[in-house]
Write a protein that holds these residues in place. Structure first.
Motif, PDB file in Angstrom:
ATOM      1  N   GLU A  18      18.260  50.236  47.990  1.00  0.00           N
ATOM      2  CA  GLU A  18      18.509  51.088  49.397  1.00  0.00           C
ATOM      3  C   GLU A  18      17.184  51.382  49.696  1.00  0.00           C
ATOM      4  N   SER A  19      16.251  52.020  48.894  1.00  0.00           N
ATOM      5  CA  SER A  19      14.733  52.455  49.804  1.00  0.00           C
ATOM      6  C   SER A  19      14.060  51.520  50.074  1.00  0.00           C
ATOM      7  N   GLU A  20      14.056  50.069  49.589  1.00  0.00           N
ATOM      8  CA  GLU A  20      13.238  49.081  50.139  1.00  0.00           C
ATOM      9  C   GLU A  20      13.797  48.657  51.550  1.00  0.00           C
ATOM     10  N   LEU A  21      15.297  48.779  51.540  1.00  0.00           N
ATOM     11  CA  LEU A  21      15.789  48.331  52.914  1.00  0.00           C
ATOM     12  C   LEU A  21      15.561  49.370  53.722  1.00  0.00           C
ATOM     13  N   LEU A  22      15.526  50.680  53.496  1.00  0.00           N
ATOM     14  CA  LEU A  22      15.384  51.855  54.219  1.00  0.00           C
ATOM     15  C   LEU A  22      13.872  51.690  55.095  1.00  0.00           C
ATOM     16  N   ALA A  23      12.778  51.437  54.206  1.00  0.00           N
ATOM     17  CA  ALA A  23      11.623  51.073  54.551  1.00  0.00           C
ATOM     18  C   ALA A  23      11.385  50.191  55.571  1.00  0.00           C
ATOM     19  N   LEU A  24      12.143  49.126  55.564  1.00  0.00           N
ATOM     20  CA  LEU A  24      12.091  48.254  56.627  1.00  0.00           C
ATOM     21  C   LEU A  24      12.569  48.672  57.931  1.00  0.00           C
ATOM     22  N   VAL A  25      13.294  49.727  58.159  1.00  0.00           N
ATOM     23  CA  VAL A  25      13.785  50.482  59.261  1.00  0.00           C
ATOM     24  C   VAL A  25      12.716  51.022  60.141  1.00  0.00           C
ATOM     25  N   LYS A  26      11.545  51.315  59.569  1.00  0.00           N
ATOM     26  CA  LYS A  26      10.393  51.631  60.137  1.00  0.00           C
ATOM     27  C   LYS A  26       9.261  50.815  60.219  1.00  0.00           C
ATOM     28  N   ASP A  27       9.377  49.395  59.771  1.00  0.00           N
ATOM     29  CA  ASP A  27       8.536  48.530  60.127  1.00  0.00           C
ATOM     30  C   ASP A  27       8.727  47.535  61.124  1.00  0.00           C
ATOM     31  N   PRO A  28       7.985  47.773  62.344  1.00  0.00           N
ATOM     32  CA  PRO A  28       8.098  46.873  63.370  1.00  0.00           C
ATOM     33  C   PRO A  28       8.161  45.202  63.521  1.00  0.00           C
ATOM     34  N   ASN A  29       7.467  44.892  62.339  1.00  0.00           N
ATOM     35  CA  ASN A  29       7.533  43.378  62.118  1.00  0.00           C
ATOM     36  C   ASN A  29       8.955  43.022  61.299  1.00  0.00           C
ATOM     37  N   ALA A  30       9.444  43.823  60.712  1.00  0.00           N
ATOM     38  CA  ALA A  30      10.806  43.350  60.015  1.00  0.00           C
ATOM     39  C   ALA A  30      11.893  43.476  61.011  1.00  0.00           C
ATOM     40  N   LEU A  31      11.626  44.662  61.720  1.00  0.00           N
ATOM     41  CA  LEU A  31      12.830  45.061  62.950  1.00  0.00           C
ATOM     42  C   LEU A  31      12.756  43.831  63.880  1.00  0.00           C
ATOM     43  N   ARG A  32      11.561  43.288  64.284  1.00  0.00           N
ATOM     44  CA  ARG A  32      11.353  42.069  65.267  1.00  0.00           C
ATOM     45  C   ARG A  32      11.958  40.796  64.394  1.00  0.00           C
ATOM     46  N   THR A  33      11.809  40.509  63.442  1.00  0.00           N
ATOM     47  CA  THR A  33      12.414  39.388  62.607  1.00  0.00           C
ATOM     48  C   THR A  33      14.095  39.704  62.562  1.00  0.00           C
ATOM     49  N   GLY A  34      14.432  40.839  62.247  1.00  0.00           N
ATOM     50  CA  GLY A  34      15.801  41.107  62.170  1.00  0.00           C
ATOM     51  C   GLY A  34      16.435  40.934  63.514  1.00  0.00           C
ATOM     52  N   ARG A  35      15.911  41.405  64.629  1.00  0.00           N
ATOM     53  CA  ARG A  35      16.337  41.291  65.819  1.00  0.00           C
ATOM     54  C   ARG A  35      16.389  39.794  66.300  1.00  0.00           C
ATOM     55  N   GLY A  36      15.393  38.985  65.896  1.00  0.00           N
ATOM     56  CA  GLY A  36      15.343  37.488  66.184  1.00  0.00           C
ATOM     57  C   GLY A  36      16.437  36.896  65.693  1.00  0.00           C
ATOM     58  N   ALA A  37      16.861  37.042  64.287  1.00  0.00           N
ATOM     59  CA  ALA A  37      17.885  36.431  63.537  1.00  0.00           C
ATOM     60  C   ALA A  37      19.485  37.121  63.984  1.00  0.00           C
ATOM     61  N   PHE A  38      19.361  38.320  64.349  1.00  0.00           N
ATOM     62  CA  PHE A  38      20.603  38.632  64.958  1.00  0.00           C
ATOM     63  C   PHE A  38      21.064  38.107  66.161  1.00  0.00           C
ATOM     64  N   ALA A  39      20.017  37.898  67.093  1.00  0.00           N
ATOM     65  CA  ALA A  39      20.059  37.153  68.395  1.00  0.00           C
ATOM     66  C   ALA A  39      20.565  35.638  68.064  1.00  0.00           C
ATOM     67  N   ALA A  40      20.087  34.979  66.991  1.00  0.00           N
ATOM     68  CA  ALA A  40      20.312  33.682  66.650  1.00  0.00           C
ATOM     69  C   ALA A  40      21.726  33.421  65.884  1.00  0.00           C
ATOM     70  N   LYS A  41      22.137  34.447  65.356  1.00  0.00           N
ATOM     71  CA  LYS A  41      23.350  34.341  64.447  1.00  0.00           C
ATOM     72  C   LYS A  41      24.177  35.206  64.706  1.00  0.00           C
ATOM     73  N   CYS A  42      24.139  36.336  65.297  1.00  0.00           N
ATOM     74  CA  CYS A  42      25.433  37.560  65.051  1.00  0.00           C
ATOM     75  C   CYS A  42      25.881  37.843  66.646  1.00  0.00           C
ATOM     76  N   VAL A  43      25.186  37.599  67.427  1.00  0.00           N
ATOM     77  CA  VAL A  43      25.557  38.088  69.072  1.00  0.00           C
ATOM     78  C   VAL A  43      26.881  37.424  69.437  1.00  0.00           C
ATOM     79  N   SER A  44      27.136  36.135  69.005  1.00  0.00           N
ATOM     80  CA  SER A  44      28.448  35.470  69.383  1.00  0.00           C
ATOM     81  C   SER A  44      29.667  36.198  69.086  1.00  0.00           C
ATOM     82  N   CYS A  45      29.680  37.162  67.820  1.00  0.00           N
ATOM     83  CA  CYS A  45      30.553  37.669  67.478  1.00  0.00           C
ATOM     84  C   CYS A  45      30.403  39.322  67.643  1.00  0.00           C
ATOM     85  N   HIS A  46      29.276  39.853  67.561  1.00  0.00           N
ATOM     86  CA  HIS A  46      28.901  41.253  67.536  1.00  0.00           C
ATOM     87  C   HIS A  46      28.455  41.753  68.859  1.00  0.00           C
TER      88      HIS A  46
END
Length: 125
Positions: A18-46
């Motif tokens: 949980e703490s490792e994941l929460l640290a990523l919430v403050k990491d701009p690079n991790a969020l950029r990666t997450g946003r890109g993967a979300f755009a590619a895989k998740c937006v069609s349903c969410h």
């Protein structure tokens, strides 16, 4: 434990704390990666903003499979096959699944227009 909640057992993604994941919430690079993967895989349903569509709204405080960041990650990794969500843990790298969970976690409270009505259990912080 939420209905249909599974312990992480599928895919090749080692569990993150949980703490490792929460640290990523403050990491701009991790969020950029997450946003890109979300755009590619998740937006069609969410939806583009996590507002929901075929899949549930990811921006409110209600969760079907747990709203803690580690539970979100487990849902991303294992999917919810009976609801049509694939197990992304076999298709995304462990850092990508961690980043997607962090990005989804940041969507809470964003109140996008046209958001799907709440589903599931209200998570208390």
């Amino acid at each position: 434990i939420h209905e249909s909640h599974r312990l992480e057992s599928e895919g090749n993604a080692p569990q993150a704390s949980e703490s490792e994941l929460l640290a990523l919430v403050k990491d701009p690079n991790a969020l950029r990666t997450g946003r890109g993967a979300f755009a590619a895989k998740c937006v069609s349903c969410h939806g583009n903003e996590g507002q929901g569509g075929i899949g549930p709204n990811l921006t409110d405080g209600y969760w079907l499979h747990g709203g803690k960041i580690a539970e979100i990650r487990n849902t991303v990794v294992n999917g919810v096959v009976e609801k049509g969500m694939p197990p992304w843990g076999a298709m995304l790298t462990p850092p990508e699944t961690n980043s997607v969970a962090a990005y989804i976690f940041t969507l809470r409270g964003t109140r996008p227009a046209g958001a799907k009505l709440p589903q599931g259990v209200l998570e208390k912080d």
